[in-house]
Every structure is written in structure tokens, then in C-alpha cells.
Design a protein around this motif. Structure first.
Motif, PDB file in Angstrom:
ATOM      1  N   ALA A 134       0.843  -1.199   0.000  1.00  0.00           N
ATOM      2  CA  ALA A 134       0.000   0.000   0.000  1.00  0.00           C
ATOM      3  C   ALA A 134       0.871   1.239   0.000  1.00  0.00           C
ATOM      4  O   ALA A 134       1.973   1.248   0.567  1.00  0.00           O
ATOM      5  CB  ALA A 134      -0.913   0.012   1.218  1.00  0.00           C
ATOM      6  N   ARG A 135       0.353   2.290  -0.614  1.00  0.00           N
ATOM      7  CA  ARG A 135       1.089   3.560  -0.639  1.00  0.00           C
ATOM      8  C   ARG A 135       1.071   4.228   0.737  1.00  0.00           C
ATOM      9  O   ARG A 135       2.039   4.869   1.126  1.00  0.00           O
ATOM     10  CB  ARG A 135       0.473   4.498  -1.689  1.00  0.00           C
ATOM     11  CG  ARG A 135       0.612   3.999  -3.119  1.00  0.00           C
ATOM     12  CD  ARG A 135       0.074   5.025  -4.120  1.00  0.00           C
ATOM     13  NE  ARG A 135       0.326   4.587  -5.495  1.00  0.00           N
ATOM     14  CZ  ARG A 135      -0.519   3.852  -6.211  1.00  0.00           C
ATOM     15  NH1 ARG A 135      -1.684   3.480  -5.691  1.00  0.00           N
ATOM     16  NH2 ARG A 135      -0.225   3.497  -7.447  1.00  0.00           N
ATOM     17  N   ARG A 406      -7.025  15.420   2.870  1.00  0.00           N
ATOM     18  CA  ARG A 406      -6.430  16.628   2.295  1.00  0.00           C
ATOM     19  C   ARG A 406      -5.023  16.342   1.786  1.00  0.00           C
ATOM     20  O   ARG A 406      -4.621  16.799   0.702  1.00  0.00           O
ATOM     21  CB  ARG A 406      -6.373  17.743   3.336  1.00  0.00           C
ATOM     22  CG  ARG A 406      -7.710  18.402   3.658  1.00  0.00           C
ATOM     23  CD  ARG A 406      -7.513  19.516   4.686  1.00  0.00           C
ATOM     24  NE  ARG A 406      -6.597  20.528   4.185  1.00  0.00           N
ATOM     25  CZ  ARG A 406      -5.696  21.165   4.932  1.00  0.00           C
ATOM     26  NH1 ARG A 406      -5.570  20.887   6.211  1.00  0.00           N
ATOM     27  NH2 ARG A 406      -4.915  22.084   4.401  1.00  0.00           N
ATOM     28  N   LEU A 407      -4.267  15.565   2.557  1.00  0.00           N
ATOM     29  CA  LEU A 407      -2.902  15.221   2.166  1.00  0.00           C
ATOM     30  C   LEU A 407      -2.899  14.388   0.881  1.00  0.00           C
ATOM     31  O   LEU A 407      -2.118  14.656  -0.054  1.00  0.00           O
ATOM     32  CB  LEU A 407      -2.219  14.454   3.295  1.00  0.00           C
ATOM     33  CG  LEU A 407      -0.831  13.870   3.006  1.00  0.00           C
ATOM     34  CD1 LEU A 407       0.166  14.966   2.640  1.00  0.00           C
ATOM     35  CD2 LEU A 407      -0.326  13.067   4.212  1.00  0.00           C
ATOM     36  N   LEU A 408      -3.765  13.397   0.805  1.00  0.00           N
ATOM     37  CA  LEU A 408      -3.839  12.558  -0.402  1.00  0.00           C
ATOM     38  C   LEU A 408      -4.176  13.391  -1.634  1.00  0.00           C
ATOM     39  O   LEU A 408      -3.565  13.226  -2.703  1.00  0.00           O
ATOM     40  CB  LEU A 408      -4.892  11.460  -0.211  1.00  0.00           C
ATOM     41  CG  LEU A 408      -4.589  10.349   0.787  1.00  0.00           C
ATOM     42  CD1 LEU A 408      -5.773   9.399   0.889  1.00  0.00           C
ATOM     43  CD2 LEU A 408      -3.322   9.582   0.402  1.00  0.00           C
ATOM     44  N   ARG A 409      -5.117  14.281  -1.494  1.00  0.00           N
ATOM     45  CA  ARG A 409      -5.523  15.099  -2.637  1.00  0.00           C
ATOM     46  C   ARG A 409      -4.424  16.082  -3.039  1.00  0.00           C
ATOM     47  O   ARG A 409      -4.217  16.339  -4.234  1.00  0.00           O
ATOM     48  CB  ARG A 409      -6.826  15.824  -2.293  1.00  0.00           C
ATOM     49  CG  ARG A 409      -8.003  14.869  -2.216  1.00  0.00           C
ATOM     50  CD  ARG A 409      -9.169  15.382  -1.400  1.00  0.00           C
ATOM     51  NE  ARG A 409      -9.847  16.485  -2.024  1.00  0.00           N
ATOM     52  CZ  ARG A 409     -10.995  16.972  -1.603  1.00  0.00           C
ATOM     53  NH1 ARG A 409     -11.597  16.442  -0.556  1.00  0.00           N
ATOM     54  NH2 ARG A 409     -11.570  17.996  -2.223  1.00  0.00           N
ATOM     55  N   GLN A 415       1.385  15.608  -8.186  1.00  0.00           N
ATOM     56  CA  GLN A 415       2.073  14.404  -8.697  1.00  0.00           C
ATOM     57  C   GLN A 415       3.239  14.006  -7.793  1.00  0.00           C
ATOM     58  O   GLN A 415       4.352  13.730  -8.258  1.00  0.00           O
ATOM     59  CB  GLN A 415       2.551  14.637 -10.139  1.00  0.00           C
ATOM     60  CG  GLN A 415       1.394  14.894 -11.108  1.00  0.00           C
ATOM     61  CD  GLN A 415       1.869  15.054 -12.544  1.00  0.00           C
ATOM     62  OE1 GLN A 415       2.945  15.579 -12.801  1.00  0.00           O
ATOM     63  NE2 GLN A 415       1.047  14.596 -13.487  1.00  0.00           N
ATOM     64  N   LEU A 416       2.966  13.953  -6.506  1.00  0.00           N
ATOM     65  CA  LEU A 416       3.941  13.546  -5.496  1.00  0.00           C
ATOM     66  C   LEU A 416       3.488  12.228  -4.878  1.00  0.00           C
ATOM     67  O   LEU A 416       2.337  11.835  -4.979  1.00  0.00           O
ATOM     68  CB  LEU A 416       4.080  14.626  -4.424  1.00  0.00           C
ATOM     69  CG  LEU A 416       4.539  16.002  -4.918  1.00  0.00           C
ATOM     70  CD1 LEU A 416       4.433  17.038  -3.811  1.00  0.00           C
ATOM     71  CD2 LEU A 416       5.970  15.927  -5.454  1.00  0.00           C
ATOM     72  N   GLY A 482       7.723  14.619  -1.705  1.00  0.00           N
ATOM     73  CA  GLY A 482       8.542  14.335  -2.880  1.00  0.00           C
ATOM     74  C   GLY A 482       7.978  13.209  -3.721  1.00  0.00           C
ATOM     75  O   GLY A 482       7.021  12.530  -3.324  1.00  0.00           O
ATOM     76  N   PRO A 483       8.555  12.977  -4.896  1.00  0.00           N
ATOM     77  CA  PRO A 483       8.113  11.896  -5.777  1.00  0.00           C
ATOM     78  C   PRO A 483       8.685  10.560  -5.325  1.00  0.00           C
ATOM     79  O   PRO A 483       9.550  10.497  -4.444  1.00  0.00           O
ATOM     80  CB  PRO A 483       8.677  12.301  -7.128  1.00  0.00           C
ATOM     81  CG  PRO A 483       9.939  13.050  -6.773  1.00  0.00           C
ATOM     82  CD  PRO A 483       9.646  13.771  -5.493  1.00  0.00           C
ATOM     83  N   ALA A 484       8.223   9.485  -5.927  1.00  0.00           N
ATOM     84  CA  ALA A 484       8.799   8.171  -5.662  1.00  0.00           C
ATOM     85  C   ALA A 484      10.242   8.139  -6.111  1.00  0.00           C
ATOM     86  O   ALA A 484      10.653   8.841  -7.018  1.00  0.00           O
ATOM     87  CB  ALA A 484       7.984   7.090  -6.393  1.00  0.00           C
TER      88      ALA A 484
END
Length: 490
Positions: A134-135, A406-409, A415-416, A482-484
Motif C-alpha cells: 500500500a502507498r 487533504r494530504l492525499l488530494r 504528482q507527489l 517528494g516523488p517516488a
């Protein structure tokens, strides 16, 4: 059910009050996100499914302990365990949350990979070990051990001819009719057990080493019940909820600002319930100030009523040893007992006992700081539902669930993939809970700590959290995003 090899957006750990609430908010605010709930037990409900002791009930009003999105319509604001469990089942079934729950799935460990920007979670189920990805990991497993309670040992226990039980593991169909019962403890569980058991036992004695603050409150909220007759259900619920939130904040502020005055008032109210000849100085006057420990609530004064009727009594003393027929006290007195109930407290276990590893490094929660009371420093994409000590647990849990969405959105818009709180080097650490209760003091090596300033400081105040959580910027400079591929801020 999601296949084992599929990457979920969210794994929620625990299908109790926090987990069901988190899933409901997630479905409503982030409808495209995939999620599952891992529940170690065979049924949902958490605390309210585990605890089956006589009289089990809420120790705060259900208009604030219940969900903001689902009105509490039962006339009793201080509700019993079965009513609360029905409320949770109805919430989960009506929202379709049931089909997302994996029962009998116990989380063992969780391993984070920044390269993949996901958690790999090891789960025990039917004697086998599964791995789910899971993310985000959302821990809604509470803060105490479901498998063990705090269990002090006493000299002479093997000599005792009666039975010893713990409330957390109440035996099914235990018959205590006509028996002499001694309940050890003076907290919320003890003051619940004593009046309920006194209805059919020959006599019940609450044996305490030291007194707690005990306050009587009506089991029904008269204003709430009137509002439901006059107004739409949702509006009546919101008005009652805010009334109780604000009243609780004011009462707590007065208690902390004028502790001697409030202490005298609480003891005076107990004396009024028990009569002029009762020794409230010994049995109902604590050595500490109000809200140094949680105040015990007795609906409609049921504990005081049982004492007045002679069905129950309070003894303030310590145990020397068990005897064949009861308890020998240090004062020399012997209490007869057929049944002894050890209401001696909880044992803290954070995150359901799961072991965390971040990019190959093991994590000890006690070495981290709590960010906004919901994330851990240096631990990415992990949320934790942790409520208030001076108000209903669900108030903070609701704020946490909405912040999480809110964080997920925010991450999706930009695109993080990774969010991790970074502790400043100059930040002073202090205990997470400013509480003198035994279960908190025994848990010094289990709980994370808090910092000396925002957003690391944990407010025990719903209004302050409402402003500092609901309306704060996600990208606040402390939460690194940050991004993956690599850990932000590393």
C-alpha cells in the motif's frame, strides 16, 4: 477482495471506532482511492467488541464520541457497549465498509521502500503469512494491548479458593449471583463494574490504593433529546456536539486554572450524593489535581446509589496477601471474597504491535516525535489515529481522517508520492501525554514524544486542533514532500 499482489492506496489497521470512521471519511472525500481494513479479530468494533464485562459503557457522551457524520439518536448519551457496537455495525454496513474488511488478519510488520514509495505489510491469517502492499499505512488500532492487560501479581494467590478474573477477558456466562465480590481498582472500569455487579451479588467492595475523581452525570442529554424533536436530525446532532465540545473545553480550562477550587467542588458533590456521615476525605478525595488523571464518570450517580443502599462499599487500603477466603489488607482487615476482579488497568501497545522498518532501518516509535499528533518523525506515509485524554477520542480521530484526505488530494494534484515529517535539530522533546495515570507512566518506552512547539506540540484541545489541522497548509515546511524514488529531505 483485492488480490494480494495489487498495490492499494491505503491500508487501514483496525476496524474499531477509529478505523470505521477513517474508512467512511476516505470513501466520501477520496472516492477513487482503493483501500482495505485489516482487523486482527473475527469481528469489527475494537474496544466495544472486546470488552464484555458487566455494564461496559462509554465514559464520555456519545454526541462527541460518535461520528460527526452520523447522528447519535439513542436517548442515552452515556451509552452501553452493545448500543455502541450496534452504531458501529450500522455505520459500516450502510456505507459498504464491511466488504473492505479482512477479518482475522493480524499485522506483524511493515517495511517501507522509498524506491517504490510503498509499504509492504506482513499479515498473519489462518496460520499463514500474507504480504500486502500500500502507498499509505493508516494505524487505527488504538493504543492498548488487546491480548494482555496490566496484571500485578499478589502473594498468596494460589491459596485463594475463589475465582480471579480480568475485565478485559471476562468469562462468558460468569455467575456471581449472591457472591461476595471485590473489585480491585478505582478507574473507569471499576466504577462501571461495581454498581452493575451490585445488582445481583451479595455485596461488592471496590478496593483502591488511592481515590479517583468521580463525577455523576445524567445518562440522558435533555437538551439533545429536545432538539431532536424540534429540528432535523443532522442539525440537532451538530448543535449538541458543539455544545458538549465547548462545555468540555471550558470545564477543563477551569479545572487546570483553578485546580483547588474544582477539586473541592467535585468532592463536595460526592459528599452530597453519599450523605453527611460518609468519609469522602478517605475514599473520594484524590492526592492529585483534576485531570492529572482522567475523571471517572458515573451516569445518574449509579455508584453512589449502590453505596447508599449498602449494596457496595469502597475500601481504601493495600493488599498484604490473598487468603483462602479473601484478601488480607495491610491495615490488618480481611475482606471476604468469592470473586476478585482485577480492574488494574491497561497495557500500552502502539500500532497494534507491528514492527516498522524504513529503507532497511528499524524504527522505534519511542525514539520519534509526533507530528500534529498523527504522524511520526522520519516515518513516511504513515498516519496514526490517536485521540484526546481530556475529551472524546473520536474528536481528534475525525480531524486526523480529514487531514489525511487533504494530504492525499494534495499529493495527487502535485504528482507527489511521499510525505515524511522531519524533526528540526533544535527541537526539545517531552512526553507525549502529560498524565499521571499508571498505564501512561508504565508506557514510557512505548509512546512517541512531542516537541516544544508547533506542529510537534500535541494540543489536548479540539478548537486549537481544528485551526491547526483543518486549516493549516499541507506543505508547511516541516512535512517534506517528494516523488517516488528517494526519501524527501534525506
Amino acid at each position: 477482495m483485492t488480490p494480494e499482489n495489487e498495490l492499494l492506496d491505503v491500508l487501514i489497521v483496525g476496524a474499531g471506532l477509529s478505523g470505521i470512521g477513517a474508512a467512511h471519511v476516505l470513501q466520501r472525500r477520496c472516492p477513487g482511492k482503493t483501500y482495505q481494513i485489516l482487523e486482527a479479530r473475527p469481528a469489527l468494533g475494537g474496544t466495544w467488541d472486546l470488552f464484555r464485562y458487566p455494564g461496559v459503557r462509554s465514559d464520555s457522551d456519545m454526541h462527541t464520541l460518535g461520528y460527526s457524520f452520523r447522528p447519535w439518536t439513542n436517548p442515552k448519551a452515556i451509552a452501553d457497549g452493545p448500543a455502541i457496537l450496534d452504531y458501529l455495525h450500522a455505520t459500516a454496513e450502510e456505507a459498504g465498509i464491511i466488504r473492505h474488511i479482512r477479518f482475522d488478519h493480524k499485522v506483524l510488520s511493515a517495511t517501507w521502500s522509498s524506491a517504490d514509495a510503498c509499504w509492504t505489510v506482513a499479515v498473519a491469517h489462518n496460520g499463514q503469512q500474507l504480504r500486502l502492499k500500500a502507498r499509505f499505512l493508516y494505524a487505527c488500532s488504538g493504543y492498548y494491548d488487546y491480548e494482555q492487560a496490566y496484571r500485578p501479581e499478589f502473594a498468596g494467590e494460589s491459596d485463594f479458593r475463589g475465582r480471579i478474573v480480568q475485565p478485559q477477558f471476562w468469562p462468558e456466562n460468569l455467575n456471581y449471583d449472591g457472591q461476595q465480590v471485590v473489585v480491585l481498582g478505582s478507574g473507569a472500569t471499576a466504577v462501571t463494574l461495581v454498581p452493575t455487579m451490585a445488582e445481583s451479588a451479595a455485596h461488592v467492595t471496590m478496593l483502591q490504593r488511592s481515590p479517583s475523581f468521580v463525577v455523576s452525570q445524567p445518562s440522558e442529554d435533555a437538551l439533545a433529546n429536545r432538539l431532536r424533536r424540534w429540528l432535523p436530525g443532522g442539525l440537532a446532532h451538530r448543535l449538541t456536539r458543539w455544545k458538549n465540545v465547548l462545555l468540555g473545553i471550558v470545564q477543563y480550562a477551569i479545572a487546570r486554572g483553578r485546580p483547588a477550587l474544582v477539586k473541592r467542588q467535585i468532592v463536595r458533590l460526592a459528599a452530597r450524593q453519599l450523605g453527611p456521615d460518609y468519609d469522602v476525605a478517605t475514599h473520594f478525595t484524590p492526592r492529585y489535581n483534576p485531570w492529572d488523571q482522567r475523571i471517572c464518570l458515573v451516569p445518574d450517580g449509579d455508584l453512589f446509589r449502590a453505596i447508599r443502599k449498602g449494596r457496595a462499599a469502597v475500601v481504601t487500603d493495600e493488599i498484604e496477601r490473598f487468603t483462602p477466603n479473601g484478601l488480607q489488607l495491610k491495615s490488618g482487615r480481611e475482606l471476604p471474597a468469592d470473586l476478585v476482579v482485577l480492574a488494574t488497568g491497561l497495557k500500552i501497545k502502539l500500532l497494534g504491535g507491528m514492527q516498522l522498518t524504513v529503507d532497511g532501518q528499524p524504527v522505534r516509535p519511542s525514539e520519534t516525535l509526533s507530528y500534529r499528533g498523527m504522524m511520526l518523525s522520519g516515518v513516511p506515509n504513515l498516519l496514526m489515529a490517536f485521540g484526546y485524554t481530556n475529551a472524546s477520542w473520536t474528536l481528534k480521530v475525525d480531524l486526523t481522517a480529514n487531514y489525511f484526505c487533504r494530504l492525499l488530494r494534495y499529493l495527487d494534484r502535485h504528482q507527489l508520492a511521499i510525505a515524511v515529517p522531519r524533526r528540526p535539530t533544535d527541537l526539545l522533546a517531552r512526553p507525549l501525554l502529560d498524565f499521571s495515570s499508571g498505564y501512561v507512566q508504565r508506557a514510557g518506552g512505548e509512546l512517541p514524544r512531542q516537541g516544544s512547539r508547533r506542529p510537534w506540540f500535541v494540543h489536548q484541545n479540539y478548537l486549537k486542533d481544528l485551526l491547526n489541522i483543518r486549516y493549516t497548509r499541507i506543505n508547511d515546511g516541516t512535512l517534506q514532500l517528494g516523488p517516488a524514488g528517494r526519501m524527501p529531505g534525506s
